[in-house]
Enzyme design. Structure first.
Site, PDB file in Angstrom:
ATOM      1  N   LYS A 170     -18.111  37.904  -2.671  1.00 43.97           N
ATOM      2  CA  LYS A 170     -17.301  37.623  -1.396  1.00 43.97           C
ATOM      3  C   LYS A 170     -18.574  37.613  -0.152  1.00 43.97           C
ATOM      4  O   LYS A 170     -19.606  38.286  -0.340  1.00 43.97           O
ATOM      5  CB  LYS A 170     -16.577  38.871  -0.851  1.00 43.97           C
ATOM      6  CG  LYS A 170     -15.724  38.836   0.256  1.00 43.97           C
ATOM      7  CD  LYS A 170     -14.942  39.869   0.248  1.00 43.97           C
ATOM      8  CE  LYS A 170     -13.880  39.876   1.371  1.00 43.97           C
ATOM      9  NZ  LYS A 170     -13.017  41.232   1.506  1.00 43.97           N
ATOM     10  N   SER A 226      -8.138  39.855   1.805  1.00 42.63           N
ATOM     11  CA  SER A 226      -9.222  39.241   2.460  1.00 42.63           C
ATOM     12  C   SER A 226      -9.941  38.524   1.243  1.00 42.63           C
ATOM     13  O   SER A 226     -10.825  37.401   1.788  1.00 42.63           O
ATOM     14  CB  SER A 226     -10.123  39.812   3.526  1.00 42.63           C
ATOM     15  OG  SER A 226     -10.760  40.682   2.993  1.00 42.63           O
ATOM     16  N   SER A 272      -7.505  44.201  -0.048  1.00 35.79           N
ATOM     17  CA  SER A 272      -7.877  42.962   0.155  1.00 35.79           C
ATOM     18  C   SER A 272      -8.641  42.585  -1.291  1.00 35.79           C
ATOM     19  O   SER A 272      -9.056  41.238  -1.422  1.00 35.79           O
ATOM     20  CB  SER A 272      -9.135  43.002   1.049  1.00 35.79           C
ATOM     21  OG  SER A 272      -8.471  42.912   2.408  1.00 35.79           O
TER      22      SER A 272
END
Length: 493
Positions: free
Chosen positions: A80, A155, A179
């Site tokens: 990420k 996310s 997330s």
């Protein structure tokens, strides 16, 4: 019966490279080609082709010299974009950090590299990890590999999509209020959020420091267990890092679950209207009963306050953490007539609408006159939620719940209604506020939607082994295979 994923996962890849059946360079080349062919998903923000190939060649050279390779030998990893890697662009999917290249590696990156993993790319995400659909990225939304008209969740949507589409054998995300688990549910991959403090947050760009936690995304539970075993452990650079010993998570996956007490909140289930989510939960519950688990009804009386408490605590911490991005130290700077106007212009142009909304909410909650009424009260309710779990775990060994109230919703379907978007995390928020380990396990495809559905398992702090044990049992009985149809998405070559 468990079926294997169409693409080799973490353990299969690492063992093939260690035995010399495949070269790390060949594995890396294949995954780089896949990343290029699936560009239409918009799952990646930066592909570091040359570095990845160099790392893979070093792994092959070490093997040729007769050296023992690590537990992740040649395994392609997607990170990420809020995890720091030396010299590699790290933007948090925000214009305010465009062009920033960290001078150091995150702890989790160091641990991956030490076990001979190959860092392939940085994944798209909601800006500063704020969102439940991955539509808040400054670089455009990610598409769900199962249906490109739908959101991948957020996310960590880019990490989830990259794992489901086999761009990486594993992806790392961060989980603040769900997330990792919610996009794991939307994209049909195993998603693990460990106990707060189990993994170091050193090198993670902060959103809400008392909640942020690095998590894993893989296509099988055992793959997740191996990566978690690599990442877990104390780090003196993170004051919240736990010193608890790290057990053998892969061995835990093999243990029988007979006699395990599984708690279910019936009152919360009654609020779930989606037929696929209800059916998947019923199937998971029946599966665990068949495996010899005892299912008991429990209550978490304050769990329904999770959304309110989370959006006070998380936004308050975000307003403090993001104050450092002012155009003076990192990334974007928009010059004004004086210092104050430079701050204002930089932050106005650098932060997107959702980030600005949360900074304003958090600043308000911390402001004089409202601090006691909002922030302190939220922390008191958070303590009550922790006590609820402690009492529940006197009656059960784990809590089973849906992970998300619906399968993946359509892109743009909830963007005009922030509250509806926030409610997508209603089941993942309570474990996060209590600092507990929780994981999403896919159990099949919905008969109505045709999209992946699954359940969330939550266990007491530092009992990730028990969580993986139950997850492995569910996986073994589900027959689920992570195989999204049609990877030629959005003009991908």
């Amino acid at each position: 019966m468990t079926q294997s994923s169409p693409a080799p996962g973490v353990i299969a890849t690492a063992e093939a490279v260690r035995r010399g059946e495949r070269s790390a360079e060949h594995v890396t080349t294949e995954h780089l080609a896949r990343a290029a062919s699936l560009r239409g998903l918009n799952a990646l923000l930066h592909v570091d082709e040359e570095r990845a190939l160099q790392a893979a060649r070093r792994v092959d050279a070490r093997r040729a010299e007769g050296k023992t390779l690590g537990r992740l030998a040649g395994v392609p990893v997607v990170l990420k974009d809020n995890l720091c890697v030396t010299g590699v662009p790290t933007t948090c999917a925000s214009r305010i950090l465009e062009g920033y290249r960290p001078p150091y590696d995150a702890d989790c990156v160091e641990r991956l590299v030490a076990e001979d993993a190959v860092i392939l790319a940085k994944a798209n995400m909601d800006e500063f990890a704020m969102g439940s659909s991955n539509e808040n990225s400054a670089f455009g939304p990610v598409k769900n590999p199962w249906d490109p008209s739908r959101a991948p969740g957020g996310s960590s949507g880019g990490s989830a999509a990259a794992t489901a589409a086999s761009i990486g054998a594993v992806a790392l995300g961060t989980d603040t209020g769900g997330s990792v688990r919610q996009p794991g549910a939307f994209c049909g991959v195993v998603a693990i959020k460990p106990t707060y403090g189990r993994l170091s947050r050193y090198g993670v760009i902060a959103f809400a420091s008392s909640l942020d936690q690095v998590g894993t995304m893989t296509r099988s539970v055992r793959d997740g267990a191996r990566v978690l075993g690599v990442l877990a452990g104390h780090d003196r650079r993170d004051a919240t890092s736990a010193t608890e010993p790290v057990p053998d998570y892969e061995a835990a996956c093999e243990l029988p679950v007979k006699g395990t007490r599984v708690g279910v909140m019936r009152a919360a289930l009654d609020q779930v209207e989606d037929p696929d989510v209800r059916a998947s939960f019923a199937a998971a519950e029946a599966s665990l009963r068949d495996a010899g688990c005892d299912v008991v009804d429990i209550e978490l009386p304050h769990a329904h306050h999770g959304v309110s408490v989370y959006y006070l605590v998380a936004t308050a911490e975000a307003s403090s953490n993001l104050a450092r991005f002012d155009g003076m130290r990192f990334g974007l700077r928009v010059a004004g007539e004086d210092l104050l106007s430079t701050y204002e212009r930089t932050r106005a142009q650098g932060f997107g609408p959702e980030v600005q909304r949360r900074i304003m909410l958090g600043t308000y909650a911390l402001s004089s006159g409202y601090y006691d009424a909002f922030y302190i009260k939220a922390q008191k309710v958070r303590t009550l939620m922790i006590k609820d779990y402690q009492q529940a775990f006197e009656r059960c060994d784990a809590v089973l719940s849906p992970t998300a109230p619906t399968p993946a919703f359509g892109l743009g379907e909830k963007t005009g209604d922030p509250l509806a978007m926030y409610l997508a995390d209603i089941f993942t928020l309570p474990p996060s506020l209590a600092g507990l380990p929780a994981m999403h396990v896919p159990v099949g495809l919905g008969s109505t939607s045709g999209l992946p559905v699954g359940v969330q398992i939550t266990t007491p702090a530092f009992t990730e082994g028990r969580m993986l044990q139950l997850g492995s049992a569910l996986e073994a009985r589900s027959g689920y295979v992570c195989a999204p149809p049609g990877m030629d998405v959005g003009g991908a070559s």
